[in-house]
Write an enzyme that holds these catalytic residues in place. Structure first.
Site, PDB file in Angstrom:
ATOM      1  N   ASP A 137       3.642 -29.930 -29.619  1.00 59.57           N
ATOM      2  CA  ASP A 137       4.995 -30.437 -29.437  1.00 59.57           C
ATOM      3  C   ASP A 137       5.801 -30.392 -30.730  1.00 59.57           C
ATOM      4  O   ASP A 137       5.246 -30.386 -31.833  1.00 59.57           O
ATOM      5  CB  ASP A 137       4.954 -31.873 -28.913  1.00 59.57           C
ATOM      6  CG  ASP A 137       4.282 -31.984 -27.562  1.00 59.57           C
ATOM      7  OD1 ASP A 137       4.385 -31.019 -26.775  1.00 59.57           O
ATOM      8  OD2 ASP A 137       3.654 -33.021 -27.294  1.00 59.57           O
ATOM      9  N   LYS A 138       7.105 -30.425 -30.578  1.00 62.71           N
ATOM     10  CA  LYS A 138       8.027 -30.376 -31.722  1.00 62.71           C
ATOM     11  C   LYS A 138       7.655 -31.397 -32.796  1.00 62.71           C
ATOM     12  O   LYS A 138       7.559 -31.068 -33.977  1.00 62.71           O
ATOM     13  CB  LYS A 138       9.456 -30.614 -31.238  1.00 62.71           C
ATOM     14  CG  LYS A 138      10.477 -30.758 -32.367  1.00 62.71           C
ATOM     15  CD  LYS A 138      11.828 -31.191 -31.841  1.00 62.71           C
ATOM     16  CE  LYS A 138      12.788 -31.479 -32.982  1.00 62.71           C
ATOM     17  NZ  LYS A 138      14.090 -32.020 -32.497  1.00 62.71           N
TER      18      LYS A 138
END
Length: 305
Positions: A137-138
């Site tokens: 994820d970011k």
């Protein structure tokens, strides 16, 4: 433009049309809103509002506009390269970097940086995700492997499928534990109430298994090490929330009142796989970033965070 038609049955009756379309087509609520705003969702031949409550027997027609293609361009963005050869490149991704372009994130991604750094990347996942075998994820930092050719990509994908590619994460979570080890075996699928989230659910779910070890307990928090046996979207974040130990700073699955961290305190600390060409067993480790370390040090000292 693609057209999809449905006759509403009792399962989809008495719910809002936007929720029904999101569920039936597995679209995000934002995409459904855009289609609605363009007048491309009709009930019984007429455009409708998002709040329309479907009735059994309604004729639902959805005209799906073609998704505008994105041009992915190389960008001179620094990369923390842990290892590289002719087949693979192992990156320590910083917190805040998106892995691949998508609407809303067309630049500044890991893929943009990789395209500048590498002449060739595998094409199995298409132009939007060249070389990407797995993603994080970011706001999760840490290790991931990227493939430079299709042969390496197929080999690493098979290892992920066969669970011979090992990934471990460090996380700071809410609430101390009364035990040292645990396994969470709970299927994960799209959250029926919020299509932007994942959840432990029996409907449209896939097997998800996370093993964890408690490394340290603090007054209100704990440091855990998680090992993925499967790789579902948001798996560790969803599983830790499921057992009432959400990850600190997680804006989607965590507590509203939490430490100010600008995203979840989750770090991919270890990655192991068999090299696709040499067949050598490769093992890599990376320490979490300074924000993670600083918070951990404060917890160890008993300071307020």
């Amino acid at each position: 433009m693609e057209t999809r038609e449905f006759i509403i049955d009792d399962e989809n009756a008495k719910i809002r049309v936007d929720k029904a379309v999101a569920s039936l087509l597995d679209f995000s609520r934002k995409r459904v809103k855009d289609i609605l705003d363009e007048g491309n969702i009709l009930v019984n031949g007429s455009p409708c509002k998002a709040s329309y409550i479907l009735q059994e027997g309604d004729h639902l027609l959805v005209n799906i506009p073609e998704v505008q293609s994105l041009e992915v361009l190389p960008e001179n963005i620094p990369l923390n390269i842990v290892y590289e050869d002719d087949d693979v490149i192992v990156i320590n991704k910083p917190k805040g970097m998106v892995v691949h372009p998508a609407f809303g994130h067309v630049s500044g991604t890991l893929v943009n940086a990789l395209m500048y750094h590498c002449k060739d990347l595998s094409g199995i996942n298409g132009v939007m995700r060249p070389g990407i075998v797995h993603r994080i994820d970011k706001d999760t930092s840490g290790l991931l492997v990227v493939c430079k050719n299709d042969k390496a990509h197929l080999a690493l994908s098979e290892q992920l499928s066969n669970k011979t590619c090992h990934r471990e994460y460090l996380a700071i979570v809410h609430h101390p534990f009364s035990h040292e080890h645990g396994t969470i075996n709970a299927p994960i699928g799209r959250d029926e109430k919020d299509r932007q989230k994942m959840a432990v659910t029996a409907n449209n779910s896939k097997e998800a298994i996370t093993h964890f070890t408690v490394l340290e307990n603090f007054k209100d928090y704990a440091l855990v090490r998680c090992r993925l046996e499967t790789g579902r979207t948001h798996q560790i974040r969803v599983h830790m929330q499921y057992i009432k130990h959400p990850i600190v700073g997680d804006p989607k699955y965590g507590h509203r009142k939490t430490i100010d961290t600008n995203g979840q305190l989750l770090h991919a600390c270890k990655l192991e796989f068999i090299h696709p060409t040499t067949k050598e067993y490769m093992s890599f480790e990376a320490e979490p970033d300074q924000t993670f370390k600083n918070i951990l040090e404060k917890l160890r000292k008993g300071d307020s965070v």
